[in-house]
Design a protein around this motif. Structure first.
Motif, short mmCIF file in Angstrom:
data_model
loop_
_atom_site.label_atom_id
_atom_site.label_comp_id
_atom_site.label_asym_id
_atom_site.label_seq_id
_atom_site.Cartn_x
_atom_site.Cartn_y
_atom_site.Cartn_z
N THR A 8 -34.73 -14.14 80.80
CA THR A 8 -35.55 -14.68 81.88
C THR A 8 -36.43 -13.60 82.46
O THR A 8 -36.19 -12.41 82.26
N GLN A 9 -37.42 -14.03 83.23
CA GLN A 9 -38.21 -13.08 84.02
C GLN A 9 -37.93 -13.24 85.50
O GLN A 9 -38.49 -12.53 86.31
N THR B 17 -36.46 -12.36 88.54
CA THR B 17 -35.77 -11.15 88.99
C THR B 17 -34.60 -11.43 89.93
O THR B 17 -33.77 -10.55 90.16
N TRP C 92 -32.13 -13.00 89.18
CA TRP C 92 -30.92 -12.93 88.36
C TRP C 92 -30.36 -11.52 88.28
O TRP C 92 -29.20 -11.34 87.92
N VAL D 115 -32.93 -9.70 82.16
CA VAL D 115 -34.12 -9.94 82.97
C VAL D 115 -35.26 -9.08 82.42
O VAL D 115 -35.16 -7.85 82.40
#
Length: 150
Positions: free
Chosen positions: A99-100, A102, A104, A117
């Motif tokens: 994912t991107q 942030t 997370w 990330v």
């Protein structure tokens, strides 16, 4: 190996050696941030595809899990943990989301799966291929560290 008709037979034949499920985690946004969401999705998917190419035989790239911008993290935790449980039951040793988002970075300990990330997508499409390659190298290294920890 990818979740595609053309390659799924390869996965079935090599299932015993494919120990990692790789899932892009992308946001769907149809409002004012639509262009940014599409760019981010393309970047995450591009990195996932390049990772699969480099790690073929060890990774199965699954379709993206999509989220909507106002989906609560509690709901996401449940969904991610459900995917994790299912994929573990199917024999995957590692379940990894890309994912991107942030958020997370600080929340990934709240789910059972690894969440990698990515850095931000480039603003210029001219830089897209180089940034996908750079980020792929970084995430492959991160995934190898996960494998080494066992």
């Amino acid at each position: 190996m990818k979740w595609e008709v053309a390659t799924i037979d390869q996965y079935v034949q090599a299932k015993a050696f494919v120990d990692t499920a790789l899932i892009p985690l992308v946001d769907i946004e149809l409002g004012d941030e639509i262009e940014s969401a599409v760019t981010t999705s393309a970047f995450v998917t591009g990195v996932a595809n390049k990772m699969e190419e480099q790690l073929k035989g060890r990774v199965l790239l699954l379709p993206a899990m999509t989220t909507i911008s106002d989906e609560s993290f509690a709901t996401l935790y449940q969904r991610i943990n459900a995917w994790h449980s299912y994929l573990k039951q199917q024999g995957f040793k590692n379940v990894v989301f890309l994912t991107q988002n942030t958020e997370w970075i600080e929340r990934q300990t709240e789910v059972d799966s690894a969440i990698l990330v990515l850095d931000s997508a480039p603003e210029s499409l001219d830089l897209f291929p180089q940034e996908v390659s750079r980020m792929t190298k970084k995430t492959v290294t991160m995934l190898i560290e996960i494998w080494q920890k066992g």
